[in-house]
Design an enzyme around this catalytic site. Structure first.
Site, PDB file in Angstrom:
ATOM      1  N   CYS A 111       0.631  -1.353  -0.092  1.00 22.25           N
ATOM      2  CA  CYS A 111       0.072  -0.066   0.090  1.00 22.25           C
ATOM      3  C   CYS A 111       0.846   1.399   0.059  1.00 22.25           C
ATOM      4  O   CYS A 111       0.273   2.321   0.167  1.00 22.25           O
ATOM      5  CB  CYS A 111      -1.356  -0.102   1.318  1.00 22.25           C
ATOM      6  N   HIS A 159      -1.680   8.333   5.379  1.00 15.98           N
ATOM      7  CA  HIS A 159      -2.191   7.213   4.790  1.00 15.98           C
ATOM      8  C   HIS A 159      -3.421   6.833   5.211  1.00 15.98           C
ATOM      9  O   HIS A 159      -4.471   6.438   4.435  1.00 15.98           O
ATOM     10  CB  HIS A 159      -1.371   6.120   5.431  1.00 15.98           C
ATOM     11  N   HIS A 215      -9.535   2.391   0.008  1.00 13.83           N
ATOM     12  CA  HIS A 215      -8.377   1.968   0.163  1.00 13.83           C
ATOM     13  C   HIS A 215      -7.732   1.304  -1.323  1.00 13.83           C
ATOM     14  O   HIS A 215      -8.164   0.284  -1.701  1.00 13.83           O
ATOM     15  CB  HIS A 215      -7.972   1.037   0.980  1.00 13.83           C
TER      16      HIS A 215
END
Length: 424
Positions: free
Chosen positions: A174, A305, A340
């Site tokens: 990620c 994030h 996400h």
């Protein structure tokens, strides 16, 4: 801490962003993406790309408006997996946005770096389903040929008919988009490449959705980063590709400059398979700021994030306070809008940072009701605000402690150290 940007060192070139390509659940292309960011648009919808029967909830941030044939003209679309279609389409958009043509690219040595979490796991899902029902001999050979993760980068080179390029896929989960940008930044800054197409791409897949679901981290309705009522992530998909080139190149061709890449930081603590380590995240921020020649008090905004899980948000917010102290900048999470997007997350975050710098606004963290006291940040709840942004930090954190942080700045013809030297 030094205040001298890396571009001022002998042999180092200043690197700027001149083109953005976006495939996302809230917009296709830089212009639509900008409008959605400013409006705080949500990309949430019921998942349709795979079967969610048997799950208690099944919402995500799916790309629904992308027409690959509009952007992919030299490669049979059927030869590309879903994630590769996103990547190639975003690359085409980025070049068009930058005003670059085939002849200009072909005459120069370049780099293509694409980050990903899942590669072509959407295609692998299909193959596994076929194997379970009909046996491996019934697997579609065309789907098999689409599964290699390296295709996310090599397909861009093939579509653009570029032969003098290095093409690589970076699989650091990620934070991979920021890894890819950092790799391209080094290549252009050091003169190893004349241009770089960098970013990230991922497609939603049943495998990853199921994994997060079993971890208990899938939210039932929406993603609420830093909120006291947050319940987890929503899986998303898409791609973000950025054009990086030297400042000299951009000025010579009269290009529009979105922002300057000031520096980046990487580390990998291997602390835990899924849990972040606050000390390591803070150290990665410090590395990035040092590389950029930026003091903490100079940062105007952090694109976090910000996954919306209990562990990430508290750990990341704590790491930010450790680095920035009482002058913590506004800290937003685009995942409240985009979900996400895995390997595309920090690439889309970097694009959003560049757009925010250019257009003078801070995108909101939507779905916000009350900030968790353990996070204690200004997440710009629900509505965008106007702001003159000069330095923006883009965070990317990943499983296994793979952290990557990119620092962007508003383009100014003179370097800050040049002005300071004359003033002295």
């Amino acid at each position: 801490m030094s205040s001298v940007p890396p571009g001022s060192a002998p042999g180092k070139r200043r690197v700027v962003l001149t083109g953005f390509g976006v495939v996302s659940s809230i917009g296709i292309g830089a212009a639509e993406f900008t409008e959605s960011l400013r409006a705080g648009r949500s990309g949430v919808s019921p998942i349709s790309v795979f079967d969610v029967e048997g799950f208690a909830h099944g919402k995500g941030c799916e790309v629904t408006e992308f027409a690959p044939e509009q952007w992919i003209t030299r490669t049979p679309v059927s030869a590309l997996g879903r994630a590769s279609r996103f990547a190639v389409g975003a690359a085409r958009m980025a070049l068009e946005d930058a005003g670059l043509d085939q002849e200009w690219l072909a005459a120069r040595h370049g780099l293509i770096s694409v980050g990903t979490t899942d590669g072509e796991s959407y295609e692998l899902d299909q193959l596994v389903a076929t194997e379970l029902v009909d046996g491996p001999e019934q697997m579609d050979p065309e789907v098999v040929r689409r599964t290699s993760a390296i295709r996310l980068s090599t397909a861009i080179a093939q579509e653009l008919e570029l032969t003098d390029v290095e093409a690589m896929t970076i699989a650091t989960a990620c934070s991979a988009g920021n890894y890819a940008i950092g790799y391209g930044f080094d290549a252009v800054r050091n003169g190893e490449a004349e241009f770089a197409l960098c970013g990230g791409a991922d497609a939603m897949c049943r495998k990853t959705f199921t994994g997060f679901y079993r971890l208990g981290t899938i939210a039932p309705e929406c993603c609420q980063p830093f909120d006291v009522n947050r319940k987890g992530i929503l899986t998303g998909e898409g791609a973000g590709v950025l054009v990086l080139e030297s400042l000299e190149s951009a000025l010579a061709r009269g290009a529009r400059i979105y922002a300057e890449v000031l520096g980046y930081g990487l580390n990998c603590d291997a602390y835990h398979q899924v849990a972040p380590n606050g000390d390591s995240v803070a150290e990665c921020m410090a590395i990035a700021l040092r590389d950029a020649g930026v003091k903490p008090e100079e940062v105007d905004l952090i694109s976090a994030h910000g996954t919306g899980t209990k562990a990430n948000d508290i750990t990341e917010a704590g790491a930010i306070r450790r680095v920035f102290g009482d002058s913590t900048p506004r800290t937003i999470s685009l995942k409240s809008m985009l979900g996400h997007t895995m390997g595309a997350a920090s690439a889309l975050g970097a694009i959003a940072c560049g757009l925010a710098i250019t257009h003078g606004f801070i995108p909101p963290t939507i779905n916000h009701t009350e900030t968790d006291p353990e996070c204690d940040i200004d997440c710009v709840p629900n509505r965008a605000v106007e702001a003159d942004l000069r330095v923006v930090q883009n965070n990317g954190l990943a499983f296994g402690g793979n952290n990557a942080i990119v620092v962007l700045g508003k383009y100014e013809p003179e370097r800050r150290d040049d002005r300071a030297g004359r003033a002295a």
